[in-house]
Design a protein around this motif. Structure first.
Motif, PDB file in Angstrom:
ATOM      1  N   ASP A 179      -7.790 -50.027  50.640  1.00  0.00           N
ATOM      2  CA  ASP A 179      -8.866 -50.370  51.627  1.00  0.00           C
ATOM      3  C   ASP A 179      -8.932 -51.517  52.134  1.00  0.00           C
ATOM      4  O   ASP A 179      -9.422 -52.108  53.467  1.00  0.00           O
ATOM      5  CB  ASP A 179      -9.985 -50.074  50.652  1.00  0.00           C
ATOM      6  CG  ASP A 179     -10.309 -50.929  49.601  1.00  0.00           C
ATOM      7  OD1 ASP A 179      -9.439 -51.586  49.185  1.00  0.00           O
ATOM      8  OD2 ASP A 179     -11.392 -51.149  48.949  1.00  0.00           O
ATOM      9  N   HIS A 180      -8.384 -52.516  51.281  1.00  0.00           N
ATOM     10  CA  HIS A 180      -8.182 -54.079  51.922  1.00  0.00           C
ATOM     11  C   HIS A 180      -7.371 -54.923  51.145  1.00  0.00           C
ATOM     12  O   HIS A 180      -6.847 -54.216  50.153  1.00  0.00           O
ATOM     13  CB  HIS A 180      -9.675 -54.647  52.089  1.00  0.00           C
ATOM     14  CG  HIS A 180     -10.367 -54.353  50.728  1.00  0.00           C
ATOM     15  ND1 HIS A 180      -9.988 -55.214  49.700  1.00  0.00           N
ATOM     16  CD2 HIS A 180     -11.377 -53.772  50.408  1.00  0.00           C
ATOM     17  CE1 HIS A 180     -10.905 -55.011  48.598  1.00  0.00           C
ATOM     18  NE2 HIS A 180     -11.698 -53.794  48.999  1.00  0.00           N
ATOM     19  N   THR A 225     -14.660 -53.009  50.818  1.00  0.00           N
ATOM     20  CA  THR A 225     -14.638 -51.488  50.528  1.00  0.00           C
ATOM     21  C   THR A 225     -15.409 -50.926  51.497  1.00  0.00           C
ATOM     22  O   THR A 225     -14.982 -49.784  52.077  1.00  0.00           O
ATOM     23  CB  THR A 225     -15.022 -51.116  49.161  1.00  0.00           C
ATOM     24  OG1 THR A 225     -14.247 -51.630  48.301  1.00  0.00           O
ATOM     25  CG2 THR A 225     -14.937 -49.771  48.941  1.00  0.00           C
ATOM     26  N   HIS A 255      -9.260 -53.234  40.927  1.00  0.00           N
ATOM     27  CA  HIS A 255     -10.209 -54.291  41.605  1.00  0.00           C
ATOM     28  C   HIS A 255     -10.248 -55.641  40.765  1.00  0.00           C
ATOM     29  O   HIS A 255      -9.858 -55.553  39.703  1.00  0.00           O
ATOM     30  CB  HIS A 255     -11.752 -53.735  41.540  1.00  0.00           C
ATOM     31  CG  HIS A 255     -12.827 -54.600  42.293  1.00  0.00           C
ATOM     32  ND1 HIS A 255     -13.160 -55.788  42.104  1.00  0.00           N
ATOM     33  CD2 HIS A 255     -13.205 -54.012  43.670  1.00  0.00           C
ATOM     34  CE1 HIS A 255     -13.969 -56.172  43.121  1.00  0.00           C
ATOM     35  NE2 HIS A 255     -14.094 -55.060  44.201  1.00  0.00           N
ATOM     36  N   GLU A 295      -8.603 -48.654  46.099  1.00  0.00           N
ATOM     37  CA  GLU A 295      -8.851 -50.108  45.971  1.00  0.00           C
ATOM     38  C   GLU A 295      -7.722 -51.103  46.084  1.00  0.00           C
ATOM     39  O   GLU A 295      -6.842 -50.904  45.285  1.00  0.00           O
ATOM     40  CB  GLU A 295      -9.638 -50.030  44.590  1.00  0.00           C
ATOM     41  CG  GLU A 295     -10.303 -51.345  44.369  1.00  0.00           C
ATOM     42  CD  GLU A 295     -11.226 -51.929  45.324  1.00  0.00           C
ATOM     43  OE1 GLU A 295     -11.916 -51.046  45.898  1.00  0.00           O
ATOM     44  OE2 GLU A 295     -11.139 -53.008  45.767  1.00  0.00           O
TER      45      GLU A 295
HETATM   46 MN    MN Z   1     -12.471 -52.639  47.612  1.00  0.00          MN
END
Ligand code: MN
Ligand code: GP9
Length: 631
Positions: free
Chosen positions: A472-473, A298, A413, A254
């Motif tokens: 993921d990003h 995600t 997150h 994450e």
């Molecule tokens: Mn994510």
């Protein structure tokens, strides 16, 4: 009764209030909606109102009291049916109705066969507002007087309705930024805009995609197929099938960006374990690797990796096209004897994963119900990553082998909250609390990966697996540019910097292989599917996909972002400017133009495949078009 002088429009008011109260009570009694604070409660109570004001308010356009009243009864009956259908559906599926689910006949069939469990004797109460309305109509005869509704009354009414709608949306937006553009979860939508508006929204999304799907006939695939075939990178013979039969553990990390790797923060090492992997003899560390996600965050990363196609430019493809036909990595692995699963401790409806995973042919989703989650072991969005990995590996010991498990972490997150006991380094010292806390949660994430490795070793699952891990990003958005420029010791963060900051780390760890080094090849998430499948000896020549094997000599150093930006080993295109990669200097647009065009072509092909649901016309076993596909 006759002597009481009822105000005008009493019936309309009664209809609105009765349905409003009934809906609010239903939210609290029939659905399990998580309420975290007073504001969320307020939005929940307010949210039916704006819809009801419009739905019932249309009656103000009818001058005949008879028609007006019949209309009100019709609307209240219709809304009661919609609400009750949701209640019944929820009792069985623990989820709100969404149109595609309704059209999956087996779902409704299942409902039918267990009707006795679903229906309760007191369910007539869900229609109580209809009854109240009819009684009111009988006892309030004043409304029978034929009066034309004055225009200014109508106008004032709709102004109020609009104001309430904006208030509702405004509050929802502060609680959940980008609620409608990202559309995370049905529960969150209902919580913020209400059941009735949610159905309108769902209807809009679904009809738009059905229209595009209905118009497609598969002929569009010919051109796309030619492109895919012409751009395929030949496999690296030495690597192809080298690790066939191993378990595949893919860990989607994450919000992990690459700038923290091998970097420190006020003298503290941020990712000690991952840093050690960058120099490990069994690990390929890709240091110029990028995420390619859009608003689906995600879920987009999952989508890109599973399908080697892009997510959509608007919304989250997991939501808008959750029912399409795909040829996912999970499906390919499943066809090759793998038990395929995703492990992530969240509700299964979040990002519409429950539906999408069916479409991706994933055998099992270990969602929140597979984990023990309590106050002690959770923070921020839920289960902490360390217990998540511990419990996940425990679950893996029960899996048939070989398996393909895709794990999605959660602690790192936004807003990056962490309890003191888990803070291994202090906060950073910029003007952005978000960036300051980010280093701490990244440090925790790093620790959790170490635990994952230890657990796998302890349970005897390590040696025979391949572990692939990537961010993921981005975690730090451009809203924090000032703080980022301070951390990176730059005057400012330009469009060029922002593009390069989209780099996320990728690790391919192959225990005991002696295969490993830092790879500086420019690449992206879209390349993972063929890379992983080829390591396992699974052919992808017929696959309708846009990625290229990272170990292929023909892999091109060109990574396309979902919004049309791109990075190559020589150029960066961002903010409609062409930059030289090494210097960051602006350069002639002509250098970028051919890549801009190709980026557009690839994004467009990907969109066409998704919007037209074109893979239902394609047989990946033979590489042939399926004529007259009936779906
Ligand atoms: Mn994510
Ligand atoms: C939710 C988690 C977060 O299950 O995957 O999604 P994101 O907000 O990062 O897209």
């Amino acid at each position: 009764m006759k002597s009481i002088k009822w105000p005008k429009h009493s019936i309309l008011l009664i209809a609105i209030i009765a349905t409003w109260i009934k809906t609010a009570i239903t939210y609290h009694t029939s659905f399990e909606i998580d309420i975290e604070n007073g504001m969320q409660e307020f939005i929940l109570i307010l949210n039916p109102l704006s819809f009801l004001l419009f739905a019932y308010g249309i009656s103000l356009f009818f001058n005949s009291p008879k028609i007006r009243n019949s209309y009100l009864v019709f609307v209240s009956l219709l809304l009661s049916i919609v609400l009750y259908a949701n209640v019944a559906f929820y009792r069985f599926y623990n989820d709100f109705i969404t149109l595609p689910v309704l059209f999956q006949t087996d779902n409704v069939g299942q409902l039918g066969s267990s009707i006795s469990e679903i229906v309760n004797w007191y369910d007539f109460l869900f229609f109580i507002d209809v009854v109240i309305l009819i009684i009111a109509m009988i006892f309030i005869p004043k409304m029978e007087v034929k009066v034309a509704i004055r225009k200014n009354v109508r106008r004032a009414y709709f102004v109020v309705a609009l104001a309430i709608t904006f208030l509702n949306l405004g509050l929802a937006e502060t609680e959940r930024p980008q609620l409608l553009t990202r559309s995370f979860d049905r529960e969150i939508l209902v919580k913020n805009i209400g059941t009735y508006s949610y159905h309108l929204y769902d209807f809009y999304i679904q009809s738009k995609s059905s229209a595009q799907r209905a118009l497609a006939d598969g002929s569009e695939l010919v051109e796309i197929d030619n492109y895919v075939q012409a751009n395929q990178a030949t496999v690296n013979e030495e690597m192809f099938g080298k690790y066939a039969g191993r378990n595949v553990i893919v860990v989607q990390l994450e919000s992990l960006q690459n700038f923290v790797i091998n970097n420190d923060m006020n003298g503290e090492v941020v990712t000690p374990f991952l840093n050690s992997l960058t120099k490990d003899k069994d690990t390929y560390y890709f240091s110029d690797f990028y995420h390619q996600t859009g608003l689906g965050k995600t879920s987009d990363a999952e989508f890109v990796v599973e399908n080697s196609l892009f997510g959509l430019g608007r919304g989250a493809v997991f939501f808008t096209h959750g029912g399409n036909t795909y040829n996912s990595m999970a499906e390919s692995l499943g066809n090759n004897g793998y038990f395929t699963n995703v492990m992530h401790s969240n509700n299964d409806s979040f990002w519409n994963r429950d539906m999408m995973y069916d479409s991706l042919n994933i055998d099992k989703f270990y969602d929140i119900n597979s984990y023990t989650v309590n106050d002690e072991n959770s923070v921020n969005w839920g289960l902490k990553d360390i217990p998540f990995f511990e419990q996940s590996v425990e679950l893996m010991t029960e899996m048939p082998q070989p398996f393909y498990s895709r794990l999605i972490t959660l602690t790192n997150h936004y807003p990056f909250n962490l309890e003191e006991e888990d803070q291994m380094i202090p906060e950073y010292t910029s003007n952005s609390g978000t960036l300051n806390r980010y280093f701490q949660t990244v440090r925790y994430l790093d620790e959790s990966i170490k635990v994952l490795f230890e657990e796998l070793k302890e349970k005897g699952l390590y040696e025979n697996s391949i572990i692939v891990m990537y961010g993921d990003h981005y975690g730090i958005s451009e809203n924090h540019n000032k703080a980022m420029s301070m951390y990176l010791e730059k005057d400012e963060i330009t469009a060029y910097d922002s593009a390069l900051l989209q780099s996320v780390p990728l690790f391919i760890h192959i225990p005991g292989s002696g295969d490993g080094k830092e790879v500086t090849e420019t690449a992206g998430q879209i390349d993972l599917r063929p890379t992983i499948l080829h390591l396992l000896g699974i052919d992808t020549t017929n696959d309708m996909q846009l990625g290229a094997d990272l170990f292929s000599d023909e892999h091109e150093e060109f990574v396309i972002f979902r919004d049309g930006r791109f990075v190559t080993d020589e150029l960066v295109y961002a903010g409609e400017t062409c930059y030289e990669r090494t210097t960051g200097e602006e350069t002639d647009m002509a250098a970028c133009q051919p890549y801009i065009d190709r980026a557009q072509v690839e994004l467009d092909y990907s969109d066409k495949i998704i919007n037209g649901d074109l893979l239902r016309f394609y047989d990946e076993k033979t590489g042939n078009l399926i004529k007259n596909a009936v779906h």
